[in-house]
Structures are given as structure tokens and as C-alpha cells.
Scaffold this motif. Structure first.
Motif, mmCIF file in Angstrom:
data_model
loop_
_atom_site.group_PDB
_atom_site.id
_atom_site.type_symbol
_atom_site.label_atom_id
_atom_site.label_comp_id
_atom_site.label_asym_id
_atom_site.label_seq_id
_atom_site.Cartn_x
_atom_site.Cartn_y
_atom_site.Cartn_z
ATOM 1 N N SER A 203 -41.926 116.744 -50.467
ATOM 2 C CA SER A 203 -41.468 118.108 -50.694
ATOM 3 C C SER A 203 -40.257 118.152 -51.623
ATOM 4 O O SER A 203 -40.270 118.831 -52.642
ATOM 5 N N PHE A 204 -39.195 117.436 -51.278
ATOM 6 C CA PHE A 204 -38.001 117.394 -52.122
ATOM 7 C C PHE A 204 -37.132 116.235 -51.659
ATOM 8 O O PHE A 204 -37.409 115.609 -50.633
ATOM 9 N N ASP A 205 -36.092 115.936 -52.432
ATOM 10 C CA ASP A 205 -35.156 114.917 -51.974
ATOM 11 C C ASP A 205 -33.722 115.379 -52.229
ATOM 12 O O ASP A 205 -33.475 116.316 -52.993
ATOM 13 N N LYS A 206 -32.799 114.722 -51.548
ATOM 14 C CA LYS A 206 -31.373 115.011 -51.687
ATOM 15 C C LYS A 206 -30.636 113.683 -51.799
ATOM 16 O O LYS A 206 -30.913 112.749 -51.048
ATOM 17 N N LYS A 207 -29.702 113.640 -52.722
ATOM 18 C CA LYS A 207 -28.959 112.407 -52.976
ATOM 19 C C LYS A 207 -27.537 112.540 -52.454
ATOM 20 O O LYS A 207 -26.863 113.546 -52.711
ATOM 21 N N TYR A 208 -27.104 111.531 -51.713
ATOM 22 C CA TYR A 208 -25.743 111.499 -51.185
ATOM 23 C C TYR A 208 -25.166 110.112 -51.441
ATOM 24 O O TYR A 208 -25.507 109.155 -50.743
ATOM 25 N N GLY A 209 -24.319 110.010 -52.474
ATOM 26 C CA GLY A 209 -23.773 108.706 -52.806
ATOM 27 C C GLY A 209 -24.892 107.745 -53.167
ATOM 28 O O GLY A 209 -25.740 108.030 -54.004
ATOM 29 N N GLY A 210 -24.928 106.601 -52.487
ATOM 30 C CA GLY A 210 -25.964 105.614 -52.758
ATOM 31 C C GLY A 210 -27.220 105.806 -51.942
ATOM 32 O O GLY A 210 -28.144 104.991 -52.019
ATOM 33 N N SER A 211 -27.280 106.869 -51.146
ATOM 34 C CA SER A 211 -28.435 107.114 -50.286
ATOM 35 C C SER A 211 -29.224 108.329 -50.760
ATOM 36 O O SER A 211 -28.671 109.262 -51.339
ATOM 37 N N ILE A 212 -30.523 108.287 -50.491
ATOM 38 C CA ILE A 212 -31.406 109.413 -50.790
ATOM 39 C C ILE A 212 -32.195 109.748 -49.532
ATOM 40 O O ILE A 212 -32.698 108.860 -48.845
ATOM 41 N N PHE A 213 -32.291 111.029 -49.225
ATOM 42 C CA PHE A 213 -33.183 111.507 -48.171
ATOM 43 C C PHE A 213 -34.385 112.145 -48.850
ATOM 44 O O PHE A 213 -34.241 113.097 -49.618
ATOM 45 N N SER A 214 -35.582 111.621 -48.577
ATOM 46 C CA SER A 214 -36.813 112.233 -49.069
ATOM 47 C C SER A 214 -37.473 112.992 -47.929
ATOM 48 O O SER A 214 -37.619 112.467 -46.818
ATOM 49 N N PHE A 215 -37.873 114.234 -48.210
ATOM 50 C CA PHE A 215 -38.426 115.125 -47.199
ATOM 51 C C PHE A 215 -39.919 115.311 -47.454
ATOM 52 O O PHE A 215 -40.346 115.526 -48.595
ATOM 53 N N PHE A 216 -40.675 115.256 -46.366
ATOM 54 C CA PHE A 216 -42.127 115.403 -46.444
ATOM 55 C C PHE A 216 -42.576 116.525 -45.508
ATOM 56 O O PHE A 216 -42.100 116.638 -44.372
ATOM 57 N N GLU A 217 -43.502 117.340 -46.013
ATOM 58 C CA GLU A 217 -44.073 118.436 -45.227
ATOM 59 C C GLU A 217 -45.538 118.578 -45.599
ATOM 60 O O GLU A 217 -45.959 118.155 -46.677
ATOM 61 N N PHE A 218 -46.290 119.237 -44.722
ATOM 62 C CA PHE A 218 -47.655 119.580 -45.089
ATOM 63 C C PHE A 218 -47.605 120.632 -46.182
ATOM 64 O O PHE A 218 -46.689 121.460 -46.222
ATOM 65 N N ASP A 219 -48.589 120.599 -47.075
ATOM 66 C CA ASP A 219 -48.615 121.518 -48.208
ATOM 67 C C ASP A 219 -48.566 122.956 -47.727
ATOM 68 O O ASP A 219 -49.294 123.359 -46.811
#
Length: 198
Positions: free
Chosen positions: A163-179
Motif C-alpha cells: 500500500s505505502f511505506d514510511k521512512k524513519y532514519g535508517g528504518s522503513i515501515f512497509s504497509f500492506f492491505e487488501f486492494d
């Protein structure tokens, strides 16, 4: 580590130094939960915390009112610490010692939120398999969300249900959802904004 909101806001938890973990920083955790706050009412949620380590994220979900949290890690010391800490705060956390991949292959419960924080040195294929197993085995509620924490060297945006991602310093959160229906408005997060960098 510190619980940043909810019933146990401000409580600090000290994990043994010998645990093989890389805890999510308080700053990254607070940013993650700010996103989740805009999407979920935590009361009554069912949460799965994979590669739970010290239980950092599990305690946060519990403090905010999640009804049931399952924490999975392969390290006995981590599971022992989570059980002890959860009992001390009377949090609804079930800690399970298991290889995460074997757990996902055999488990059949459905969750509202699934978070995974594998070691950053896992291969691209290992990261991808986590996401594949969750969706192939239908472990995520149709209105739920999966979040994977990883480094910039791991790419997740090409995967189905990204779905989208967010970057925080050296870390990334990737978000997944059903379409969702393409006519629906996006979640409203500017994933390319340099303001997201901390």
C-alpha cells in the motif's frame, strides 16, 4: 524501551542485555502508532507480532487496548521475557516460541493487524516469503493491515497488496492491505515527503 501511550503510558521496560534483538526505537514506534491511530480503534483488536524480540510493539498494542496479542519469536530468552513482562502488566499477550515461517505455515487464526520486524540481514527472499505466507494463508482480516519493518536495502513495493511505506532514519515501515476500490481516496500519507525523514 518505553510505553508511549495508553494505560501504561510512560512505563519503562528494561530487557536483558543478552537478548539477540534490535528494538524498534521509541521515535519510530511513535510514528508508526500515529499512522495506526488514524486507521484503527485499538479496543478489541487482534494483533500478531512476528519476530517480537523484547515484545516492544506487543506491549504498546496491549497498553492501547488490543484484546489479544500473539507474540512469536524463535528465541527462548525473548519469549521468557515477554511472558514475564506481560504478566507483570496483566496484558493479553500470548508468547509463542516458534520459527516464524513454520508458525505462518501452520497457523489459521485471522488478525486485524500483523507486524513483522525480522533481522535486517535477512535476504530479500526471506522478507518476501513472510508477506506471501500471511496473504496466502489468509491470516489478515480483509480490513486489516500488515506492517513490515526493514532497512533501505530491502525492497517491498513490488509485492502484491503493498500500500505505502514510511521512512524513519535508517528504518522503513512497509504497509500492506487488501486492494481497495480505485475510486476510493488514498490514506492521505505523503510517502515521498522529505518531512518523513527523522
Amino acid at each position: 524501551m518505553r510505553i508511549i501511550s495508553g494505560k501504561f503510558k510512560g512505563h519503562r521496560i528494561s530487557a536483558p542485555n543478552n537478548l539477540p534483538v534490535r528494538p524498534t526505537t521509541d521515535m519510530s514506534k511513535e510514528s508508526l502508532f500515529n499512522i495506526l491511530n488514524n486507521r484503527f480503534d485499538f479496543d478489541g483488536l487482534k494483533v500478531l507480532d512476528l519476530f517480537s524480540g523484547t515484545g516492544n510493539l506487543s506491549y504498546e498494542f496491549g497498553s492501547r487496548g488490543a484484546a489479544a496479542i500473539t507474540s512469536v519469536d524463535a528465541d527462548f530468552g525473548c519469549i521468557k521475557f515477554i511472558k514475564k513482562t506481560a504478566a507483570g502488566f496483566d496484558l493479553p499477550i500470548t508468547a509463542i516460541k516458534s520459527d516464524v515461517y513454520k508458525f505462518l505455515q501452520s497457523h489459521r487464526s485471522v488478525y486485524d493487524i500483523i507486524v513483522a520486524d525480522p533481522p535486517y540481514n535477512f535476504t530479500q527472499e526471506q522478507f518476501e516469503e513472510i508477506v506471501s505466507l500471511v496473504f496466502e494463508n489468509e491470516l489478515l482480516n480483509e480490513d486489516g493491515m500488515m506492517i513490515v519493518e526493514h532497512s533501505k536495502y530491502t525492497k517491498m513495493e513490488h509485492l502484491m497488496n503493498f500500500s505505502f511505506d514510511k521512512k524513519y532514519g535508517g528504518s522503513i515501515f512497509s504497509f500492506f492491505e487488501f486492494d481497495k476500490d480505485e475510486s476510493e481516496e488514498p490514506l492521505g500519507y505523503d510517502i515521498d515527503s522529505e518531512d518523513d525523514e527523522i
